[in-house]
Design a protein around this motif. Structure first.
Motif, PDB file in Angstrom:
ATOM      1  N   MET A   1      16.248  60.175  36.794  1.00  8.34           N
ATOM      2  CA  MET A   1      17.473  59.851  36.051  1.00  8.34           C
ATOM      3  C   MET A   1      17.157  58.995  34.828  1.00  8.34           C
ATOM      4  N   TYR A   2      17.837  59.285  33.731  1.00  9.64           N
ATOM      5  CA  TYR A   2      17.685  58.412  32.557  1.00  9.64           C
ATOM      6  C   TYR A   2      18.716  57.281  32.642  1.00  9.64           C
ATOM      7  N   VAL A   3      18.223  56.063  32.470  1.00  3.37           N
ATOM      8  CA  VAL A   3      19.087  54.885  32.573  1.00  3.37           C
ATOM      9  C   VAL A   3      19.128  54.197  31.214  1.00  3.37           C
ATOM     10  N   LEU A   4      20.341  53.885  30.772  1.00  2.86           N
ATOM     11  CA  LEU A   4      20.494  53.115  29.537  1.00  2.86           C
ATOM     12  C   LEU A   4      20.759  51.659  29.917  1.00  2.86           C
ATOM     13  N   GLY A   5      19.949  50.739  29.396  1.00  2.89           N
ATOM     14  CA  GLY A   5      20.164  49.313  29.618  1.00  2.89           C
ATOM     15  C   GLY A   5      20.709  48.673  28.354  1.00  2.89           C
ATOM     16  N   SER A   9      23.333  38.914  26.147  1.00  6.21           N
ATOM     17  CA  SER A   9      23.847  37.650  26.703  1.00  6.21           C
ATOM     18  C   SER A   9      23.612  36.438  25.810  1.00  6.21           C
ATOM     19  N   CYS A  10      22.628  36.527  24.908  1.00  9.21           N
ATOM     20  CA  CYS A  10      22.343  35.365  24.054  1.00  9.21           C
ATOM     21  C   CYS A  10      22.153  35.832  22.610  1.00  9.21           C
ATOM     22  N   ASP A  11      20.975  35.668  22.044  1.00  7.24           N
ATOM     23  CA  ASP A  11      20.811  36.038  20.631  1.00  7.24           C
ATOM     24  C   ASP A  11      20.054  37.343  20.429  1.00  7.24           C
ATOM     25  N   GLU A  12      19.669  38.030  21.515  1.00  7.70           N
ATOM     26  CA  GLU A  12      19.006  39.328  21.363  1.00  7.70           C
ATOM     27  C   GLU A  12      19.985  40.463  21.653  1.00  7.70           C
ATOM     28  N   THR A  13      20.048  41.432  20.717  1.00  8.31           N
ATOM     29  CA  THR A  13      20.794  42.665  20.970  1.00  8.31           C
ATOM     30  C   THR A  13      19.741  43.680  21.381  1.00  8.31           C
ATOM     31  N   SER A  14      19.865  44.222  22.590  1.00  4.69           N
ATOM     32  CA  SER A  14      18.793  45.113  23.042  1.00  4.69           C
ATOM     33  C   SER A  14      19.343  46.311  23.802  1.00  4.69           C
ATOM     34  N   CYS A  15      18.740  47.486  23.544  1.00  2.00           N
ATOM     35  CA  CYS A  15      19.057  48.708  24.306  1.00  2.00           C
ATOM     36  C   CYS A  15      17.743  49.341  24.737  1.00  2.00           C
ATOM     37  N   ALA A  16      17.713  49.845  25.957  1.00  3.29           N
ATOM     38  CA  ALA A  16      16.489  50.467  26.467  1.00  3.29           C
ATOM     39  C   ALA A  16      16.828  51.743  27.202  1.00  3.29           C
ATOM     40  N   ILE A  17      15.885  52.668  27.176  1.00  2.00           N
ATOM     41  CA  ILE A  17      15.996  53.883  27.990  1.00  2.00           C
ATOM     42  C   ILE A  17      14.853  53.871  28.998  1.00  2.00           C
ATOM     43  N   LEU A  18      15.225  54.023  30.255  1.00  2.00           N
ATOM     44  CA  LEU A  18      14.214  54.145  31.303  1.00  2.00           C
ATOM     45  C   LEU A  18      14.342  55.517  31.931  1.00  2.00           C
ATOM     46  N   ARG A  19      13.200  56.094  32.312  1.00  2.00           N
ATOM     47  CA  ARG A  19      13.260  57.271  33.182  1.00  2.00           C
ATOM     48  C   ARG A  19      12.886  56.752  34.553  1.00  2.00           C
ATOM     49  N   ASN A  20      13.858  56.631  35.433  1.00  2.00           N
ATOM     50  CA  ASN A  20      13.730  55.867  36.677  1.00  2.00           C
ATOM     51  C   ASN A  20      13.222  54.469  36.328  1.00  2.00           C
ATOM     52  N   TYR A  21      12.004  54.102  36.765  1.00  2.00           N
ATOM     53  CA  TYR A  21      11.550  52.734  36.460  1.00  2.00           C
ATOM     54  C   TYR A  21      10.566  52.699  35.299  1.00  2.00           C
ATOM     55  N   ARG A  71      22.478  62.796  27.950  1.00  2.00           N
ATOM     56  CA  ARG A  71      21.574  62.894  29.125  1.00  2.00           C
ATOM     57  C   ARG A  71      21.431  61.576  29.882  1.00  2.00           C
ATOM     58  N   VAL A  72      22.056  60.527  29.342  1.00  5.08           N
ATOM     59  CA  VAL A  72      22.027  59.247  30.076  1.00  5.08           C
ATOM     60  C   VAL A  72      22.807  59.423  31.386  1.00  5.08           C
ATOM     61  N   GLY A  73      22.196  58.990  32.503  1.00  2.87           N
ATOM     62  CA  GLY A  73      22.844  59.195  33.810  1.00  2.87           C
ATOM     63  C   GLY A  73      23.478  57.943  34.380  1.00  2.87           C
ATOM     64  N   LEU A  74      23.105  56.777  33.840  1.00  8.45           N
ATOM     65  CA  LEU A  74      23.632  55.502  34.356  1.00  8.45           C
ATOM     66  C   LEU A  74      23.594  54.486  33.220  1.00  8.45           C
ATOM     67  N   VAL A  75      24.663  53.714  33.104  1.00  9.19           N
ATOM     68  CA  VAL A  75      24.694  52.660  32.069  1.00  9.19           C
ATOM     69  C   VAL A  75      24.655  51.311  32.783  1.00  9.19           C
ATOM     70  N   SER A  76      23.627  50.517  32.469  1.00 11.97           N
ATOM     71  CA  SER A  76      23.466  49.213  33.119  1.00 11.97           C
ATOM     72  C   SER A  76      23.547  48.123  32.062  1.00 11.97           C
ATOM     73  N   ASN A 315      20.540  52.764  42.891  1.00 11.27           N
ATOM     74  CA  ASN A 315      19.833  53.820  43.602  1.00 11.27           C
ATOM     75  C   ASN A 315      19.406  53.406  45.007  1.00 11.27           C
ATOM     76  N   LYS A 316      18.913  52.177  45.135  1.00 10.10           N
ATOM     77  CA  LYS A 316      18.349  51.756  46.426  1.00 10.10           C
ATOM     78  C   LYS A 316      19.322  50.932  47.262  1.00 10.10           C
ATOM     79  N   ARG A 317      20.268  50.255  46.630  1.00 10.94           N
ATOM     80  CA  ARG A 317      21.166  49.372  47.378  1.00 10.94           C
ATOM     81  C   ARG A 317      22.603  49.882  47.382  1.00 10.94           C
ATOM     82  N   GLY A 318      22.840  50.984  46.719  1.00  9.85           N
ATOM     83  CA  GLY A 318      24.189  51.567  46.724  1.00  9.85           C
ATOM     84  C   GLY A 318      25.249  50.696  46.055  1.00  9.85           C
ATOM     85  N   VAL A 319      24.815  49.820  45.157  1.00 17.42           N
ATOM     86  CA  VAL A 319      25.790  48.934  44.495  1.00 17.42           C
ATOM     87  C   VAL A 319      26.617  49.744  43.491  1.00 17.42           C
ATOM     88  N   ARG A 320      27.916  49.536  43.530  1.00 20.38           N
ATOM     89  CA  ARG A 320      28.829  50.172  42.566  1.00 20.38           C
ATOM     90  C   ARG A 320      29.700  49.082  41.972  1.00 20.38           C
TER      91      ARG A 320
END
Ligand code: KG4
Ligand code: ZN
Length: 330
Positions: A1-5, A9-21, A71-76, A315-320
């Protein structure tokens, strides 16, 4: 799964794409330069910078990952703790993307995300329980981590955060901002005992405001005597850093031993510090504990750690999380 992070929270604006981990892209823009002249982060400036930059940062992250948004599957996203105005920018951006893409959304705790850094691209190393240590500009905390949704606070600073004191001392000595990297560079082991500074500790709680005041008073005394040259400043910061690192590492090892924990996981901006890393590695050899230090690239605030932890919890803890999730400053 592709995950968008997404991290704001502070002074950095950041976006990341992970394929799983696995980190495929991790793009960060900092508004640090705009805060420099104030010697610390100004919330309103940080919020406006996030608003201005977040679209662009997302587009660069997607382009670098060669991934269409759909194609992003989860937004974190980080929903706490942090500057509330800054958090709300990332949180609402993430909610809007999740709704428009019709993909799940998850909010994560920024401090816990720092503890995921050693396991990015390296998930097979993740094992519980571990002692979690977050040392940054806003926090200094020691946790017992039984899993990422079973975290117990064991100790924290009772006043200033560790990185905050680096920044304040560097400012008082006119060494620049942020202070951590400057003091890290200036440190000279020959001067570590030139001045006798001490950090406070009660159980696994720490205190840094006493040492901050002691260094600042010593600076005033030396300035009056007109002997505050560059070399003397190096002596001051070296003695300061020596005491901070000794106290921190001793507290961490004591906490691990008391709780019979063999794994120590460290993250946050201050974990980039050379002396701290070296002293933790030495302690590892001596105590039979295994240390997992955040790779330098992931010590500071970034969205890859947010995506990694979000994917794990989902994925592992079922958190929603509900789309109504609100940002929290603390
Ligand atoms: O985790 P981070 O990027 O942002 C927060 O969430 O606070 O941490 C920033 C803090 C600043 O106080 C900075 O001075 C400190 O981390 N820092 C360091 C080093 N690099 C950054 N402190 C000591 N040594 C370093 N090399
Ligand atoms: Zn942080």
């Amino acid at each position: 799964m592709y995950v968008l992070g997404i991290e704001t929270s502070c002074d950095e604006t950041s976006c990341a794409i992970l394929r799983n981990y696995r980190v495929v892209s991790n793009i960060t823009i900092s508004s640090l330069r705009e805060h420099k002249k104030y010697g610390g982060v100004i919330p309103e400036i940080a919020t406006r910078a996030h608003l201005k930059n977040i679209d662009r940062v997302l587009n660069v992250a997607l382009r670098e990952a060669r991934l269409p948004l759909k194609r992003v599957g989860l937004v974190s996203v980080t929903y706490k703790p942090g500057l509330i105005g800054a958090l709300v920018v990332g949180l609402n951006f993430a909610k809007a993307l999740s709704l428009s893409l019709n993909k799940p959304f998850i909010g994560v705790n920024h401090l816990h995300a720092h503890l995921f850094a050693p396991f990015l691209n390296n998930k097979e190393k993740l094992q519980f329980p571990f002692l979690g240590v977050v040392v940054s500009g806003g926090h200094t905390e020691i946790y017992l981590v039984n899993d990422f949704d079973r975290i117990k606070l064991l100790g924290q600073t009772r006043d200033d955060a560790c990185g905050e004191v680096y920044d304040k001392i560097a400012r008082a000595l006119e060494l620049g901002y942020p202070g951590g990297p400057v003091i890290d560079r200036l440190y000279n082991a020959d001067y570590r005992n030139k001045f006798c500074f001490k950090c406070g500790r009660v159980g696994f709680d720490l205190s840094f405001s006493g040492i901050k005041t002691a260094v600042i008073y010593k600076r005033m005394e030396l300035q009056k005597k007109r002997i505050l040259d560059k070399e003397t400043k190096v002596k001051l910061v070296s003695s300061f850093q020596h005491s901070v690192v000794q106290t921190m590492v001793k507290t961490i090892i004591d906490a691990a031993q008391k709780h019979k924990i063999k794994r120590i996981v460290c993250g946050g901006g201050v974990i980039a510090n050379k002396l701290l890393r070296q002293t933790l590695k030495q302690a590892q050899a001596r105590t039979n504990c295994e240390c997992f230090l955040s790779p330098l690239a992931y010590c500071g605030d970034n969205a890859a750690i947010v995506a990694g932890l979000g994917f794990y919890l989902y994925n592992k803890r079922g958190v929603r999380r509900s789309i109504n999730l609100a940002g929290e400053a603390n």
